[in-house]
Design a protein around this motif. Structure first.
Motif, PDB file in Angstrom:
ATOM      1  N   MET A   1      -8.483   5.566 -16.870  1.00 25.40           N
ATOM      2  CA  MET A   1      -8.295   4.827 -18.245  1.00 25.40           C
ATOM      3  C   MET A   1      -7.718   4.977 -19.467  1.00 25.40           C
ATOM      4  O   MET A   1      -8.226   5.724 -19.993  1.00 25.40           O
ATOM      5  CB  MET A   1     -10.095   4.562 -18.267  1.00 25.40           C
TER       6      MET A   1
ATOM      7  N   GLU B   1      -5.526  -7.633  -7.868  1.00 23.50           N
ATOM      8  CA  GLU B   1      -6.153  -6.562  -9.569  1.00 23.50           C
ATOM      9  C   GLU B   1      -7.876  -6.041  -9.303  1.00 23.50           C
ATOM     10  O   GLU B   1      -7.737  -5.791 -10.010  1.00 23.50           O
ATOM     11  CB  GLU B   1      -5.741  -7.975  -9.715  1.00 23.50           C
ATOM     12  N   THR B   2      -8.090  -7.641  -8.808  1.00 24.17           N
ATOM     13  CA  THR B   2      -9.300  -7.032  -9.414  1.00 24.17           C
ATOM     14  C   THR B   2     -10.445  -6.941  -7.617  1.00 24.17           C
ATOM     15  O   THR B   2      -9.863  -7.589  -6.738  1.00 24.17           O
ATOM     16  CB  THR B   2     -10.365  -8.182  -9.964  1.00 24.17           C
ATOM     17  N   GLY B   3     -12.063  -6.748  -7.129  1.00 26.01           N
ATOM     18  CA  GLY B   3     -13.012  -7.339  -6.745  1.00 26.01           C
ATOM     19  C   GLY B   3     -12.546  -5.625  -5.822  1.00 26.01           C
ATOM     20  O   GLY B   3     -12.391  -4.746  -5.897  1.00 26.01           O
ATOM     21  N   ALA B   4     -13.774  -5.642  -5.036  1.00 19.88           N
ATOM     22  CA  ALA B   4     -13.553  -4.831  -4.307  1.00 19.88           C
ATOM     23  C   ALA B   4     -12.414  -3.482  -3.700  1.00 19.88           C
ATOM     24  O   ALA B   4     -12.923  -2.151  -3.559  1.00 19.88           O
ATOM     25  CB  ALA B   4     -14.709  -4.854  -2.610  1.00 19.88           C
TER      26      ALA B   4
ATOM     27  N   ALA C   1      -9.813  -3.031  -5.616  1.00 16.08           N
ATOM     28  CA  ALA C   1      -8.578  -3.185  -6.370  1.00 16.08           C
ATOM     29  C   ALA C   1      -7.956  -1.987  -6.682  1.00 16.08           C
ATOM     30  O   ALA C   1      -6.890  -1.671  -6.765  1.00 16.08           O
ATOM     31  CB  ALA C   1      -9.489  -3.947  -7.843  1.00 16.08           C
ATOM     32  N   THR C   2      -9.166  -0.964  -6.225  1.00 10.78           N
ATOM     33  CA  THR C   2      -8.977   0.417  -6.480  1.00 10.78           C
ATOM     34  C   THR C   2      -7.112   0.593  -5.890  1.00 10.78           C
ATOM     35  O   THR C   2      -5.928   1.509  -6.667  1.00 10.78           O
ATOM     36  CB  THR C   2      -9.217   1.283  -6.189  1.00 10.78           C
TER      37      THR C   2
ATOM     38  N   LEU D   1      -4.411  -2.545  -7.229  1.00 13.41           N
ATOM     39  CA  LEU D   1      -3.320  -1.436  -7.743  1.00 13.41           C
ATOM     40  C   LEU D   1      -2.649  -0.764  -7.468  1.00 13.41           C
ATOM     41  O   LEU D   1      -1.385  -0.533  -8.431  1.00 13.41           O
ATOM     42  CB  LEU D   1      -4.338  -1.358  -9.644  1.00 13.41           C
TER      43      LEU D   1
ATOM     44  N   GLN E   1     -21.644  -1.358   0.900  1.00 15.79           N
ATOM     45  CA  GLN E   1     -23.618  -1.442   0.101  1.00 15.79           C
ATOM     46  C   GLN E   1     -23.533  -0.363  -0.666  1.00 15.79           C
ATOM     47  O   GLN E   1     -22.491   0.525  -0.930  1.00 15.79           O
ATOM     48  CB  GLN E   1     -24.707  -1.071   0.965  1.00 15.79           C
TER      49      GLN E   1
ATOM     50  N   TYR F   1     -12.741   3.306  -0.678  1.00 15.50           N
ATOM     51  CA  TYR F   1     -13.129   4.364  -2.728  1.00 15.50           C
ATOM     52  C   TYR F   1     -14.899   4.248  -2.487  1.00 15.50           C
ATOM     53  O   TYR F   1     -15.402   5.486  -2.404  1.00 15.50           O
ATOM     54  CB  TYR F   1     -11.947   4.555  -3.581  1.00 15.50           C
ATOM     55  N   PRO F   2     -15.108   3.359  -3.539  1.00 21.81           N
ATOM     56  CA  PRO F   2     -16.277   3.119  -3.482  1.00 21.81           C
ATOM     57  C   PRO F   2     -17.357   3.877  -2.740  1.00 21.81           C
ATOM     58  O   PRO F   2     -18.431   4.215  -2.499  1.00 21.81           O
ATOM     59  CB  PRO F   2     -17.330   1.493  -3.927  1.00 21.81           C
TER      60      PRO F   2
ATOM     61  N   VAL G   1     -17.953   7.307  -2.387  1.00 19.07           N
ATOM     62  CA  VAL G   1     -18.327   7.960  -2.878  1.00 19.07           C
ATOM     63  C   VAL G   1     -19.859   8.124  -3.227  1.00 19.07           C
ATOM     64  O   VAL G   1     -20.281   9.173  -2.721  1.00 19.07           O
ATOM     65  CB  VAL G   1     -17.439   7.146  -4.668  1.00 19.07           C
TER      66      VAL G   1
ATOM     67  N   ALA H   1     -15.120  11.367  -9.822  1.00 17.79           N
ATOM     68  CA  ALA H   1     -16.497  10.578 -10.040  1.00 17.79           C
ATOM     69  C   ALA H   1     -17.173  11.755  -8.884  1.00 17.79           C
ATOM     70  O   ALA H   1     -19.041  11.432  -9.793  1.00 17.79           O
ATOM     71  CB  ALA H   1     -16.540   9.310  -8.956  1.00 17.79           C
TER      72      ALA H   1
END
Lengths: 307, 395
Positions: free
Chosen positions: B1, B44-47, B49-50, B53, B211, B235-236, B239, B269
Motif C-alpha cells: 500500500m 478493480e474493486t469487489g471480491a 480485486a486482489t 489488479l 465467508q 485470497y481472502p 487467509v 497477512a
C-alpha cells in the motif's frame, strides 16, 4: 477374559463420550466467539437505529475505513493495532457527531419523510466513504497478522483475536446497557427514541441527544473496524457485506433491542458453528438468511419499528 | 500500500489537475492514424480485486511495451477499461458498452471465470475475438463460445503436483475444499478425482460460499486429521482458513492453497503462518521464455512491485493479440480468431496454442512454496529453485 473385554469396551465408550463432549464444547466456544464478533459489528448500528430510527447504510463503510486505517498504522509503525482503539472511538465519535449535524439532522426535520431521506443520505455517504477508502488505501484485501494463535484450556482452543473482539463487544454492550438504563442522559436518549415530542415537552434537547447517539454509534463502529481487520481480510468493498450482516443480526434480535441483539448474535454464532461442522460451509453461510425468513414469518411483530 | 499522505495528496491534486489538464491539452494531430483501441473490464474493486489488479497491470505493461515498439500496423494502441466491481452483471453491461458505444477494435476478457461465463454470450453474439487471461475454467471453451480464446493454463491443473508429491512422502489422507466459484470448483473436482486415482483417502471434503468464519470447517478438518489439506480458493478465504486451522491447533503435513499464496498480501497477512504453504503459478521469474526479462523490468518500472502470474497472463493476452494483428495485417475479428487457433505464440508464459474451441492446450500451472517468507518455485523439477520443505509447521 469376558470381564477384561467389558472393561475395555467401557473405557472406549467413556473416551468416545468425552470426545463428543469436547467437540460439543469446542463448537459452543467457536459459536460464542463468532457471536461476539457479530455483537461487535451489529450493536453500534442498533444504537443508531434504536434511538434515531435512522437506517445507517454507511455502517459497513465506517468499519472498513477504520480497519484499513488500522492496517496502515500498524504496518507503518510496527505497533499493536489495538493502540488505534481509543483513537477510533474518539475520532469516530467526533466524525459521527459532525456528520450527524451536517447530513442527518437536516433531514430529520422532514417529518414523515425523514426515515426515507436519511436512508438515501446514508446510502450516498456509504459510496463516498467506499470511494475515499479505495483512493486512499487501494482495493486490496488486507489484514493485520496479530493475535493469530489461540489460548488453550484443556482440549479447548480459544482464538485470541476473537476473544479480544468478543470481550470488547461484551464490555461495550454492558456499558451501553448500563448507560441507557441507569443514567439520566441515557434515559433521555431512550425517551427521545420512544417519543421525540414527549421528550421535547419534558425539556430534553432531542437534537443534542441524536447527536450524541450518532457520535457514539459511529465511534463504536470505528472501534469494531480496528478489531475486524485483525480477524479477517478487509477491503473497501467489504463494506456492503458488513452492513448486510449487521442488519440481519439486528433484525433477528429485534430492532433497537440491545439485549435481544446480543442474544441473537450469540445464538446465531452457535447455530452457524454447529451447521458449519456437520453440514459444511454452504449451510453455515445460508443459515442467517434462513433464520431471518423464519423469524419474519413467525414473529412479524419484531419488525414493527421498520414501519 | 502506498504511503497514506502520498495517496491523500494525489487524491486532492487529482481533483484540481483533471479540469486544468483539459484546458492545456494539445489537440490531436489531424493526420495521425487513429489508435487501435483495446477494450476490457477488470475487477478493480469487489471480491476479486486482489488478483484482478495484477491482471490489468500486466495488460497495461503489455500495451506500453507494444507502443514502445511502434504499436501495431503503425498505429498506437490505447487501452480502454472499466471496473466491473467483480460483478458478472456489471461486466455484461460494460462489455455491451465497449462494443456498441465505445466501438473498440479489440477485446480482452475480464478477470475470473465467473465473470467471463457471464459475458460469453455477448462476446459470441458480436463475434469479437476475445483473449481470456483470467478465465481458466475449461468448460467455457466449447463450440458455442468459439470467440472466447484462452491464454493461460486451465484450472484443473491448479496444484496438480501437490497430491502426488505428498503421496510420495508418505501421505495417505487428504482434506479437499473448494470455494463455490467456477474456477475453484473445476480445480476442486479435478483434485478430488486425482486423490481417488492416487489412492489417497479423502477424509474431509466440502465446498463453501465466500465467508469469514472457518472455525467449524477447521475443527472438522482437525478431527479428520488429514495429511494434506488442499483448498481451491481466492485470497481472502485462503487467509481465513489458515488462521482458523492455527486457532484450532491443527497443522497438516502438507498445506496447499491455489492462488492466494502467490500474492504479496498473503505473507503480509499471515506472517509466519504462511511458511511452507504451497500455491500455484502459471508463470515465474526464472522462466527462460522470450521477453520474460523485458516483462519483469517493464512491470516493475511501471508499478513499483513485482508481477505475479495474473499479471503475466494479462501481458500474454496483449502478446497474442499483437502477434495475430500483425500476422494478419488486419483488425478483422474472424481472421484474428483463425490465426490464433491455428498458430502457436511464444509468450512469456511459454508456448500458447489454442485448439479449435479456443482452449489453451499443453499449458499447466507450476507449484510454488513460501519458504521463510519468500516464494520459491518447487515444481516442475527442471525449473525448481529450491527443494520442497515439509512438514508444514504453522509457524
Amino acid at each position: 477374559m469376558r470381564r477384561r473385554r467389558a472393561r475395555r469396551a467401557g473405557t472406549a465408550r467413556r473416551e468416545g463420550a468425552s470426545e463428543v463432549g469436547t467437540l460439543a464444547l469446542q463448537l459452543l466456544v467457536n459459536g460464542i466467539l463468532l457471536g461476539g464478533l457479530y455483537v461487535l459489528v451489529a450493536q453500534s448500528l442498533n444504537l443508531i437505529f434504536g434511538v434515531m430510527g435512522v437506517v445507517n447504510l454507511a455502517h459497513g463503510s465506517i468499519i472498513a475505513l477504520a480497519g484499513l486505517f488500522t492496517y496502515w498504522f500498524s504496518m507503518r509503525t510496527g505497533l499493536s493495532p489495538l493502540l488505534v482503539l481509543p483513537l477510533a472511538l474518539a475520532g469516530g465519535a467526533a466524525a459521527g457527531a459532525a456528520g450527524q449535524r451536517l447530513l442527518i439532522e437536516p433531514v430529520m426535520q422532514a417529518g414523515a419523510k425523514a426515515g426515507l431521506l436519511s436512508l438515501i443520505v446514508t446510502f450516498g455517504l456509504s459510496y463516498v466513504l467506499i470511494e475515499l477508502a479505495l483512493q486512499v488505501f487501494g482495493s486490496d484485501f488486507v489484514s493485520v497478522p496479530y493475535l493469530q494463535s489461540s489460548w488453550k484450556l484443556g482440549a479447548l482452543a480459544f482464538g485470541k483475536a476473537l476473544v479480544v473482539a468478543g470481550a470488547f463487544a461484551a464490555v461495550m454492550s454492558a456499558l451501553l446497557y448500563w448507560w441507557l438504563n441507569r443514567t439520566y442522559s441515557g434515559k433521555a436518549l431512550l425517551a427521545a427514541s420512544q417519543s421525540p415530542t414527549g421528550a421535547l415537552s419534558c425539556g430534553i434537547d432531542v437534537a443534542r441527544v441524536r447527536l450524541i447517539a450518532f457520535g457514539i454509534g459511529v465511534g463504536l463502529a470505528a472501534a469494531a473496524g480496528v478489531l475486524v481487520i485483525v480477524i479477517m481480510p478487509v477491503a473497501p468493498q467489504t463494506a456492503s457485506d458488513l452492513t448486510l450482516l449487521a442488519f440481519v443480526i439486528i433484525a433477528l434480535g429485534g430492532l433497537g433491542d440491545y439485549l435481544g441483539v446480543a442474544a441473537a448474535a450469540l445464538l446465531l454464532g452457535i447455530a452457524q458453528s454447529v451447521a458449519g461442522y456437520y453440514l459444511g460451509g454452504n449451510a453455515e453461510y445460508v443459515l442467517p438468511y434462513v433464520l431471518l425468513l423464519v423469524v419474519m414469518l413467525a414473529g412479524p411483530g419484531r419488525f414493527r419499528r421498520l414501519g | 500500500m502506498a504511503s497514506l499522505p502520498a495517496r491523500l495528496g494525489a487524491l486532492l491534486a487529482g481533483g484540481l489537475a483533471l479540469p486544468l489538464a483539459g484546458l492545456f491539452a494539445a489537440p490531436p494531430a489531424a493526420n495521425a492514424a487513429p489508435p487501435i483501441v483495446i477494450g476490457t473490464t477488470i475487477s478493480e474493486t469487489g471480491a476479486l480485486a486482489t488478483d484482478g489488479l495484477y491482471e490489468i497491470k500486466g495488460i497495461k505493461a503489455g500495451v506500453a511495451e507494444a507502443n514502445l515498439h511502434g504499436g501495431w500496423l503503425g498505429r498506437k494502441i490505447v487501452l480502454k477499461y472499466y471496473d466491473d466491481k467483480s460483478s458478472p452483471g456489471t461486466a455484461v453491461r460494460l462489455y455491451q458498452r465497449l462494443v456498441t458505444l465505445d466501438k473498440v477494435n479489440l477485446l480482452v476478457g475480464p478477470y475470473s471465470s465467473l465473470v467471463t461465463i457471464a459475458i460469453a454470450p455477448l462476446i459470441n453474439k458480436y463475434k469479437m475475438a476475445t483473449l481470456e487471461p483470467g478465465a481458466s475454467v475449461p468448460s467455457i471453451y466449447v463450440p458455442g463460445n468459439k470467440w472466447n480464446l484462452m491464454n493461460t493454463a486451465d484450472s484443473t491443473t491448479y496444484l496438480h503436483q501437490l497430491l502426488p508429491l505428498a503421496k510420495q512422502h508418505g501421505a495417505r489422507t487428504a482434506a479437499l475444499l473448494g470455494l463455490e466459484s467456477a474456477y475453484s470448483l473445476a480445480c476442486y473436482h479435478a483434485r478430488v478425482a486425482q486423490a481417488k486415482q492416487l489412492g489417497l483417502k479423502i477424509v474431509y471434503r466440502t465446498t463453501y460460499t465466500l465467508q469469514t468464519d472457518f472455525s467449524s470447517i477447521a475443527l472438522a478438518i482437525k478431527h479428520a486429521n488429514p495429511d494434506v489439506v488442499l483448498e481451491c480458493a481466492y485470497y481472502p478465504d485462503s487467509v481465513n482458513l489458515v488462521r482458523a486451522l492455527h486457532e484450532q491447533g491443527f497443522a497438516p503435513k502438507f498445506l496447499g492453497e491455489t492462488v492466494g499464496p502467490v500474492e504479496a498480501a498473503y505473507v503480509q497477512a499471515l506472517g509466519p503462518l504462511a511458511n511452507r504453504v504451497f500455491g500455484n503459478t502459471g508463470w515465474w521469474f526464472n522462466f527462460k521464455t522470450p521477453g520474460n526479462k523485458t516483462f519483469i523490468a517493464a512491470y516493475t518500472r511501471m508499478f513499483h512491485q513485482q508481477p505475479d502470474y495474473h499479471a503475466a497472463a494479462g501481458y500474454t493476452a496483449i502478446q497474442v493479440l499483437g502477434a495475430a494483428v500483425q500476422a494478419t495485417h488486419s483488425l478483422d475479428q474472424a481472421k484474428i480468431r483463425h490465426w490464433i487457433v491455428t498458430h502457436t505464440v511464444q509468450s512469456i508464459q511459454g508456448p500458447i496454442h489454442d485448439n479449435a474451441n479456443g482452449r489453451t492446450t499443453g499449458a499447466v500451472q507450476d507449484m510454488v512454496q513460501i519458504q521463510n517468507g519468500v516464494l520459491k518455485l518447487v515444481a516442475p523439477a527442471e525449473l525448481a529453485q529450491a527443494p520442497v520443505l515439509f512438514p508444514y509447521t504453522g509457524h
